[in-house]
Design an enzyme around this catalytic site. Structure first.
Site, PDB file in Angstrom:
ATOM      1  N   LYS A  32     -75.173  70.629 -28.714  1.00  0.00           N
ATOM      2  CA  LYS A  32     -74.974  72.082 -28.761  1.00  0.00           C
ATOM      3  C   LYS A  32     -74.707  72.530 -30.188  1.00  0.00           C
ATOM      4  O   LYS A  32     -73.773  72.054 -30.835  1.00  0.00           O
ATOM      5  CB  LYS A  32     -73.791  72.465 -27.855  1.00  0.00           C
ATOM      6  CG  LYS A  32     -73.362  73.932 -27.949  1.00  0.00           C
ATOM      7  CD  LYS A  32     -72.240  74.267 -26.960  1.00  0.00           C
ATOM      8  CE  LYS A  32     -71.708  75.674 -27.155  1.00  0.00           C
ATOM      9  NZ  LYS A  32     -70.605  76.011 -26.224  1.00  0.00           N
ATOM     10  N   ASP A  58     -69.310  81.209 -31.659  1.00  0.00           N
ATOM     11  CA  ASP A  58     -69.376  81.684 -30.280  1.00  0.00           C
ATOM     12  C   ASP A  58     -68.390  82.837 -30.093  1.00  0.00           C
ATOM     13  O   ASP A  58     -67.206  82.624 -29.854  1.00  0.00           O
ATOM     14  CB  ASP A  58     -69.051  80.532 -29.323  1.00  0.00           C
ATOM     15  CG  ASP A  58     -69.126  80.964 -27.862  1.00  0.00           C
ATOM     16  OD1 ASP A  58     -69.629  82.077 -27.602  1.00  0.00           O
ATOM     17  OD2 ASP A  58     -68.691  80.174 -27.000  1.00  0.00           O
ATOM     18  N   LYS A  86     -65.295  87.334 -26.200  1.00  0.00           N
ATOM     19  CA  LYS A  86     -64.037  86.590 -26.059  1.00  0.00           C
ATOM     20  C   LYS A  86     -62.866  87.436 -26.533  1.00  0.00           C
ATOM     21  O   LYS A  86     -63.039  88.367 -27.310  1.00  0.00           O
ATOM     22  CB  LYS A  86     -64.090  85.325 -26.921  1.00  0.00           C
ATOM     23  CG  LYS A  86     -64.970  84.225 -26.381  1.00  0.00           C
ATOM     24  CD  LYS A  86     -64.888  82.993 -27.293  1.00  0.00           C
ATOM     25  CE  LYS A  86     -65.802  81.890 -26.821  1.00  0.00           C
ATOM     26  NZ  LYS A  86     -65.459  81.321 -25.515  1.00  0.00           N
ATOM     27  N   ASP A 114     -68.251  75.487 -32.853  1.00  0.00           N
ATOM     28  CA  ASP A 114     -68.965  75.334 -31.579  1.00  0.00           C
ATOM     29  C   ASP A 114     -70.310  74.603 -31.739  1.00  0.00           C
ATOM     30  O   ASP A 114     -71.084  74.512 -30.793  1.00  0.00           O
ATOM     31  CB  ASP A 114     -69.159  76.722 -30.935  1.00  0.00           C
ATOM     32  CG  ASP A 114     -69.176  76.667 -29.411  1.00  0.00           C
ATOM     33  OD1 ASP A 114     -68.703  75.665 -28.844  1.00  0.00           O
ATOM     34  OD2 ASP A 114     -69.661  77.639 -28.797  1.00  0.00           O
ATOM     35  N   ASP A 166     -70.971  84.337 -22.225  1.00  0.00           N
ATOM     36  CA  ASP A 166     -70.113  83.368 -22.904  1.00  0.00           C
ATOM     37  C   ASP A 166     -70.359  81.938 -22.397  1.00  0.00           C
ATOM     38  O   ASP A 166     -69.871  80.981 -22.977  1.00  0.00           O
ATOM     39  CB  ASP A 166     -68.645  83.760 -22.724  1.00  0.00           C
ATOM     40  CG  ASP A 166     -67.729  83.058 -23.711  1.00  0.00           C
ATOM     41  OD1 ASP A 166     -68.250  82.451 -24.685  1.00  0.00           O
ATOM     42  OD2 ASP A 166     -66.499  83.124 -23.514  1.00  0.00           O
ATOM     43  N   GLU A 170     -72.898  80.206 -22.860  1.00  0.00           N
ATOM     44  CA  GLU A 170     -74.150  80.137 -23.621  1.00  0.00           C
ATOM     45  C   GLU A 170     -74.577  78.707 -23.927  1.00  0.00           C
ATOM     46  O   GLU A 170     -75.770  78.437 -24.067  1.00  0.00           O
ATOM     47  CB  GLU A 170     -74.003  80.933 -24.930  1.00  0.00           C
ATOM     48  CG  GLU A 170     -73.369  80.184 -26.127  1.00  0.00           C
ATOM     49  CD  GLU A 170     -71.923  79.781 -25.913  1.00  0.00           C
ATOM     50  OE1 GLU A 170     -71.285  80.313 -24.971  1.00  0.00           O
ATOM     51  OE2 GLU A 170     -71.415  78.926 -26.659  1.00  0.00           O
ATOM     52  N   ARG A 218     -74.625  75.968 -22.144  1.00  0.00           N
ATOM     53  CA  ARG A 218     -75.490  75.357 -21.116  1.00  0.00           C
ATOM     54  C   ARG A 218     -76.901  75.937 -21.159  1.00  0.00           C
ATOM     55  O   ARG A 218     -77.851  75.265 -20.786  1.00  0.00           O
ATOM     56  CB  ARG A 218     -74.831  75.516 -19.734  1.00  0.00           C
ATOM     57  CG  ARG A 218     -74.671  76.938 -19.294  1.00  0.00           C
ATOM     58  CD  ARG A 218     -73.673  77.093 -18.146  1.00  0.00           C
ATOM     59  NE  ARG A 218     -72.286  76.954 -18.603  1.00  0.00           N
ATOM     60  CZ  ARG A 218     -71.230  77.035 -17.799  1.00  0.00           C
ATOM     61  NH1 ARG A 218     -71.382  77.242 -16.502  1.00  0.00           N
ATOM     62  NH2 ARG A 218     -70.013  76.908 -18.288  1.00  0.00           N
TER      63      ARG A 218
HETATM   64  N1  BES Z   1     -67.584  77.226 -26.663  1.00  0.00           N
HETATM   65  C1  BES Z   1     -66.939  77.550 -25.448  1.00  0.00           C
HETATM   66  C2  BES Z   1     -66.044  76.412 -24.917  1.00  0.00           C
HETATM   67  C3  BES Z   1     -64.892  75.962 -25.782  1.00  0.00           C
HETATM   68  C4  BES Z   1     -63.587  76.257 -25.420  1.00  0.00           C
HETATM   69  C5  BES Z   1     -65.090  75.184 -26.906  1.00  0.00           C
HETATM   70  C6  BES Z   1     -62.526  75.811 -26.184  1.00  0.00           C
HETATM   71  C7  BES Z   1     -64.031  74.744 -27.679  1.00  0.00           C
HETATM   72  C8  BES Z   1     -62.755  75.058 -27.328  1.00  0.00           C
HETATM   73  C9  BES Z   1     -67.979  77.868 -24.370  1.00  0.00           C
HETATM   74  O1  BES Z   1     -69.165  78.422 -24.822  1.00  0.00           O
HETATM   75  C10 BES Z   1     -67.380  78.881 -23.453  1.00  0.00           C
HETATM   76  O2  BES Z   1     -67.156  79.980 -23.878  1.00  0.00           O
HETATM   77  N2  BES Z   1     -67.167  78.490 -22.199  1.00  0.00           N
HETATM   78  C11 BES Z   1     -66.618  79.355 -21.206  1.00  0.00           C
HETATM   79  C12 BES Z   1     -67.460  79.229 -19.950  1.00  0.00           C
HETATM   80  C13 BES Z   1     -67.120  80.243 -18.891  1.00  0.00           C
HETATM   81  C14 BES Z   1     -67.538  81.624 -19.344  1.00  0.00           C
HETATM   82  C15 BES Z   1     -67.832  79.860 -17.618  1.00  0.00           C
HETATM   83  C16 BES Z   1     -65.183  78.897 -20.947  1.00  0.00           C
HETATM   84  O3  BES Z   1     -64.938  77.692 -20.949  1.00  0.00           O
HETATM   85  O4  BES Z   1     -64.345  79.757 -20.762  1.00  0.00           O
HETATM   86 ZN    ZN Z   2     -69.666  78.001 -26.773  1.00  0.00          ZN
HETATM   87 MN    MN Z   3     -69.063  80.546 -24.932  1.00  0.00          MN
END
Ligand code: BES
Ligand code: ZN
Ligand code: MN
Length: 500
Positions: free
Chosen positions: A268, A273, A280, A291, A350, A352, A354
């Site tokens: 990734k 992000d 966020k 990220d 968010d 993104e 996947r």
């Molecule tokens: N990049 C984030 C995940 C992340 C969280 C990385 C903490 C490093 C530290 C990812 O893209 C994300 O935002 N995931 C969301 C998914 C949700 C919207 C289903 C999450 O984990 O909240």
């Molecule tokens: Zn992310």
């Molecule tokens: Mn995200």
């Protein structure tokens, strides 16, 4: 920092600082440490008897030698409990010695190898761990600091001392490997540490391309027009909200013959992000510059594999994008068909990672990958489940999972297996499209993995969620605050040992 193996005796080597070691609880050190103690008239044993040092891992005690040996100072380094000692402990001990030397403004130092004696590690691995721990600990990301800060003392030369000439050749091999691995892991750390105003997809791909040409791997970079023409709409859907165009970085290293299978490793590469339209919360958002930790790990591992001449056929795929809100950004509710696999209803922009990985996995298959691995800072849910030091591994193939897990003892990068029951697919059912891109709060790390599975076409596959492992907020292991390069060594060892 230059690392050199030198044949010689610790009691007869001139240097501003000499590092020796002992295990926890030892009162009368033997080996090189014993020899130094004897030459210093028993001052180390005296300090140990007085309880001035216990020998805990990374603990240090400094002695001035008063001309009794050519080294001006001796640093006694704790190795911790002998039963718990392994390569990770050797690396951590070496890191403590580097940080202690920096505090003393020492530029030239000598050390014995940690763990090759009663530590019981193979000589080459012990030397590799000692050199690697030192090189990872010496890394700093201070290019934007004031000059005063940048001029803080650094260790410039590290001599690894060994008096047994029979061990010199394997020590040299270990140090050579450590230099390649440190180069690769520190490259990954740079990619993560650079802020997103510098580390754009274009800059990321340039740096990987440059490093690739040094390593002897072929790096191809595709631009936004190519991505759209190719039909990678899941990737483009994430990218299109940003003024900074995306890139698709493809690393090809053919270390084996035509009959050998290709291993496709997807990382990734989200440069920042923000969450996109599903923005966020501001608190801690600056951390999202990291990220692309998965993509950085893929670049590091593959380029190290190429430099080391590993006999495998490797394909690295890194979709590099910004996830930004904007007039052109995709919206929740949008339905997107990627290169392959089901149509996706975007619930949260968010989620993104996947989306871009889905197109990355499909493309790896198109290029002929028979086995798939991906690594990503994918979910906050994995951080809730496993914390900031342990990554989750999600696999549809036991052999892949086992081999990746097997590396833990050697690399110190801990992985823990998570379930992949098909029941979890229920959470991804969409009324409007094939699947949705989020499955709700429950089991969020697993539903993310189940989402990715839809794009693997039943090929043997393992996914590693490294969220919050790409950076550390306090010094940890061999790392100062900042990027860790987590995943580089796990992936490297995996490709070295994978037999298909
Ligand atoms: N990049 C984030 C995940 C992340 C969280 C990385 C903490 C490093 C530290 C990812 O893209 C994300 O935002 N995931 C969301 C998914 C949700 C919207 C289903 C999450 O984990 O909240
Ligand atoms: Zn992310
Ligand atoms: Mn995200």
């Amino acid at each position: 920092m230059k690392v050199e193996v030198k044949e010689g005796d610790v009691t007869n080597f001139a240097a501003p600082l000499l590092v020796v070691n002992l295990f926890e609880g030892v009162k009368h050190p033997g080996g090189a440490t014993g020899a130094v103690d004897k030459a210093l008239g028993g001052t180390i044993s005296k300090a140990l008897a007085a309880g001035e040092m216990e020998g805990k891992l990374g603990e240090t005690l400094l002695f001035h030698t008063d001309g009794k040996i050519p080294a001006e100072r001796v640093l006694v380094l704790g190795l911790g409990e002998a039963e718990k000692f392994g390569p990770e402990e050797a690396r951590r001990a070496a890191a403590s010695a580097i940080w202690a030397a920096e505090k003393l403004s020492i530029k030239e130092m000598a050390t014995i190898v940690h763990g090759a004696g009663i530590g019981g590690i193979q000589p080459q691995s012990a030397a590799e761990a000692t050199a690697l721990g030192s090189l990872l600990a010496a890394y700093r990301f201070d290019k934007y600091k004031e000059e005063k800060e940048q001029q803080k003392p650094r260790v410039e030369n590290l001599a690894i001392l060994e008096r047994d000439s029979a061990k010199i050749a394997s020590f040299k091999k270990g140090v050579k490997r450590a230099e390649v691995i440190a180069w690769a892991q520190n490259l990954a750390r740079d990619l993560v540490n650079e802020p997103s105003n510098v580390m754009t997809p274009v800059e990321f791909s340039k740096r990987v391309q440059e490093a690739g040409s040094k390593a002897g791997a072929e790096v191809t970079v595709h631009d936004e027009a190519w991505i759209q023409e190719k039909g990678m709409s899941l990737l483009w859907g994430v990218a299109k909200g940003s003024a900074n165009p995306p890139r698709l970085v493809v690393i090809r290293y053919k270390g084996a013959g035509d009959k050998a299978p290709w291993i496709g490793i997807v990382g990734k590469g989200v440069m920042f992000d923000s969450g996109g339209i599903s923005l966020k919360k501001p608190q801690g958002m600056e951390g999202m510059k990291g990220d692309m930790g998965g993509g950085a790990a893929v670049a590091g591992a593959l380029l190290a594999a190429a430099k080391l001449g590993i006999k495998r056929n490797l394909l690295g795929i890194i979709p590099a994008v910004f996830n930004s809100p904007g007039g052109g950004a995709q919206n929740p509710g949008d339905i997107v068909c990627g290169l392959d696999g089901p149509a996706v209803e975007i619930i949260s922009t968010d989620a993104e990672g996947r989306l871009i990985l889905a197109d990355g996995l499909s493309y790896a298959r198109e290029l002929g990958a028979a086995y798939l691995v991906d690594i990503a800072t994918l979910t906050g849910a994995s951080v809730v489940a496993l914390g900031t030091k342990v990554a989750g591994i999600f696999a549809t193939d036991e052999k892949l999972e086992k081999l990746l897990m097997d590396n833990v003892g050697q690399t110190g990068e801990r992985l823990w297996p998570m379930p992949m029951f098909d029941e979890y697919n229920k959470q991804l059912e969409s009324t409007a499209a094939g699947i949705k891109n989020t499955g709700g709060r429950a089991a969020g790390a697993i539903t993310a993995a189940k989402f990715l599975e839809h794009f693997t076409d039943k090929k043997p596959w393992a996914h590693i969620d490294i969220a919050a492992k790409e950076m550390t907020d306090k010094p940890y292991s061999c790392y100062r605050k900042g990027a860790t390069g987590f995943g580089v060594r796990t992936l490297l060892r995996f490709v070295e040992r994978w037999e298909g």
